[in-house]
Design a protein around this motif. Structure first.
Motif, PDB file in Angstrom:
ATOM      1  N   THR B  25       8.436  -4.617  -4.370  1.00 41.07           N
ATOM      2  CA  THR B  25       7.717  -4.047  -3.224  1.00 41.07           C
ATOM      3  C   THR B  25       7.087  -2.703  -3.600  1.00 41.07           C
ATOM      4  N   SER B  33       3.013  -4.241   2.233  1.00 38.98           N
ATOM      5  CA  SER B  33       4.198  -3.561   2.736  1.00 38.98           C
ATOM      6  C   SER B  33       4.415  -3.877   4.216  1.00 38.98           C
ATOM      7  N   PRO B  37       8.439  -5.211   3.669  1.00 32.99           N
ATOM      8  CA  PRO B  37       8.696  -3.797   3.429  1.00 32.99           C
ATOM      9  C   PRO B  37       9.740  -3.583   2.336  1.00 32.99           C
ATOM     10  N   ALA B  41      11.746   1.518   3.070  1.00 30.90           N
ATOM     11  CA  ALA B  41      11.154   1.405   4.405  1.00 30.90           C
ATOM     12  C   ALA B  41      12.137   0.808   5.393  1.00 30.90           C
ATOM     13  N   VAL B  42      12.911  -0.180   4.924  1.00 24.20           N
ATOM     14  CA  VAL B  42      13.893  -0.805   5.806  1.00 24.20           C
ATOM     15  C   VAL B  42      14.985   0.196   6.177  1.00 24.20           C
ATOM     16  N   ALA B  45      13.623   2.363   8.777  1.00 26.68           N
ATOM     17  CA  ALA B  45      13.590   1.653  10.063  1.00 26.68           C
ATOM     18  C   ALA B  45      14.978   1.599  10.676  1.00 26.68           C
ATOM     19  N   ARG B 222       6.810  -6.352  13.342  1.00 25.13           N
ATOM     20  CA  ARG B 222       7.571  -5.304  12.661  1.00 25.13           C
ATOM     21  C   ARG B 222       8.580  -5.926  11.688  1.00 25.13           C
ATOM     22  N   ASP B 224       9.941  -4.690   9.114  1.00 21.29           N
ATOM     23  CA  ASP B 224      11.043  -3.773   8.761  1.00 21.29           C
ATOM     24  C   ASP B 224      12.206  -3.885   9.747  1.00 21.29           C
ATOM     25  N   ASN B 225      11.875  -3.902  11.049  1.00 21.11           N
ATOM     26  CA  ASN B 225      12.929  -4.043  12.055  1.00 21.11           C
ATOM     27  C   ASN B 225      13.603  -5.415  11.989  1.00 21.11           C
TER      28      ASN B 225
END
Lengths: 252, 257
Positions: B25, B33, B37, B41-42, B45, B222, B224-225
């Motif tokens: 990534t 991304s 992600p 980034a995770v 988040a 989203r 990442d979420n």
């Protein structure tokens, strides 16, 4: 004249076999064992010996004939008759002391009451220090010691032993044979010991009852008068061993 | 092998996955991304989701608590009914004859298949989901308790009988202790099944919970979420089964060297 403890009169046992046939396992067995006598039942084959034990223990009923122990007809299992099995008969989820105390526990004896007699029998079979171990941690010989202590702890007058040393290695087996005689001499019981090993029979028995193969019936009997402790390689021992061996049926 | 060495290997294994994830990534930028992600980034988040309620109406904690509550509720109900029922079926022939055919008919219905009916009956609240979880938890409990009792060694029952055990003593002092490892493996399967059914139920019909959070974040794109939610489900599931493992070690004795 000593008292007759176990009496089997003409017992036969058949099981239903495949396609409606019947499999006759025991045929017309009559025997009588005196109080505190050590009798070895010697049988060559795979059939009948455990059934004989189960019939005397009251776990199964004979198809014909009857069994009495101490004069009482056997119709169901009875705490006065202890059984030691060949293997896997210990409860793996219980420690040595809980296994040994199982009989008294079934009778409803309180834990602190049990403790003393449990310890007595653990000491008697030479397992002092292993009270809290679980069977999985013990060797084969030690497991059989627990089995013997468990049967003894319930203080039965009759002890039935179903090839208890059949799965032990040769050295341990000799040791356990000496031990079982020592324990019996320390705390006399009427013992009926089943084996397929001639040497073991001659070493242990006051009297040897020789069985045939399927359907099992009594072939002959030998009184063993050799003094204890016996010597596995003395001339008298070996000559009796040969005589007994010759009486066995040759089976494949 | 030493325990510390085992732990080290596990840690290295997880670290390598994270490193690989980072490489494809943020490292090499192989994916957009937005769709995939990076671990960094995770993690951001995750920290963000601890306090922020958008876009799914709750913080990570509220979703987690909602999920746990309903999962454990359904799970314990499944145990309390399933284990005794399985034991009774195995021990009493009559109970077996009466219950077995009903059980055999209901059993092949996947737990998620109950959701529409549950929504119709009790709406999309917690009780509908608890029922779905109960259905998934109860089956392995029954099956394993039943099998465990049925597998009680004949010799053990003989031994108990020669000691004059009553039938009740044979059940409580022989059959049940002997079945305990099997019953516990049922509880583990059951726990996994409950957790999975929960997420499925929350994705289909819910207003909160981790499954719901994942579903809502898909709608707003989203990723990442979504990954935070997925990892949370994984971690909590692993923790729950570790706790169950500790309980098992406490109750199941003498089975391992």
């Amino acid at each position: 004249m000593s008292k007759e403890m176990i009496v089997c009169k003409g017992i036969s046992k058949s099981f239903p076999g495949a396609n409606g046939s019947t499999l006759e396992v025991l045929k017309d067995i009559s025997l009588s064992i005196n109080e505190n006598e050590f009798v070895v039942v010697l049988g060559p084959g795979q059939c009948g010996k455990t059934t004989l034990i189960n019939l005397i223990a009251g776990l199964e009923m004979p198809t014909s004939g009857n069994v009495t122990v101490a004069g009482n007809p056997i119709t169901k299992p009875n705490p006065d008759i202890g059984v030691v099995y060949q293997k896997t008969a210990l409860f793996p989820w219980l420690s040595v002391q809980s296994n040994v105390g199982f009989g008294p526990m079934m009778k409803g004896m309180k834990k602190d009451e049990r403790k003393k007699i449990v310890q007595h029998y653990i000491d008697l079979v030479g397992l002092t220090g292993f009270e809290k171990s679980y069977p999985i941690k013990l060797s084969g010989g030690m497991r059989q010691r627990v089995g013997i202590a468990r049967a003894y702890c319930n203080n039965p007058s009759v002890l039935l032993m179903d090839e208890p040393f059949g799965h032990l290695d040769a050295q341990t087996r000799y040791l356990m044979q000496e031990e079982v005689v020592r324990i019996w001499e320390a705390d006399k019981k009427t013992i009926l010991f089943v084996t397929n090993n001639v040497e073991e029979a001659v070493y242990l028995a006051d009297r040897i009852i020789v069985l045939s193969n399927c359907p099992t019936h009594i072939v002959t009997e030998f009184d063993v008068t050799l003094p204890r402790p016996r010597d596995y390689v003395s001339r008298d021992f070996l000559s009796l061993r040969k005589t007994v061996n010759d009486s066995l049926e040759r089976t494949r | 092998m030493k325990k510390s060495l085992k732990r080290l290997i596990s840690a290295i294994s997880i670290a390598s996955v994270l490193l690989f994830w980072y490489l494809i990534t943020d490292g090499l930028h192989l994916f957009s991304s937005y769709l995939f992600p990076s671990p960094v980034a995770v993690f951001k988040a995750f920290v963000n989701k601890l306090t922020v309620t958008v876009p799914d109406g709750g913080t990570l904690f509220t979703h987690l608590v909602a999920s746990l509550q309903v999962a454990l509720y359904g799970y314990f109900l499944g145990i309390v009914i399933g284990v005794p029922l399985g034991i009774l079926m195995a021990w009493h022939r009559k109970v077996d004859l009466i219950v077995k055919p009903i059980f055999d008919l209901i059993r092949p219905i996947p737990p998620v298949g109950w959701i529409p009916l549950m929504i119709l009956w009790v709406g999309i609240g917690q009780s509908a989901k608890a029922m779905v979880i109960f259905v998934s938890a109860v089956t392995p409990c029954i099956v394993n308790s039943y099998t465990g009792i049925k597998q009680t060694s004949q010799v053990h029952l003989w031994v108990a009988q020669t000691f004059g055990a009553t039938r009740r003593q044979m059940l409580f002092d022989v059959a049940i202790p002997s079945a305990l490892p099997m019953i516990f493996s049922g509880l583990k399967v059951s726990l996994g099944a409950s957790w999975m059914a929960l997420v499925a139920a929350e994705m289909l019909a819910s207003t909160k919970g981790l499954g719901y959070m994942i579903q809502m974040n898909r709608m707003v794109g989203r990723a990442d979420n979504i990954i935070v939610g997925m990892l949370m489900i994984g971690v909590v599931g692993a923790i729950l089964s570790a706790i169950l493992g500790l309980v098992e070690d406490r109750f199941v004795k003498g089975r391992h060297v």
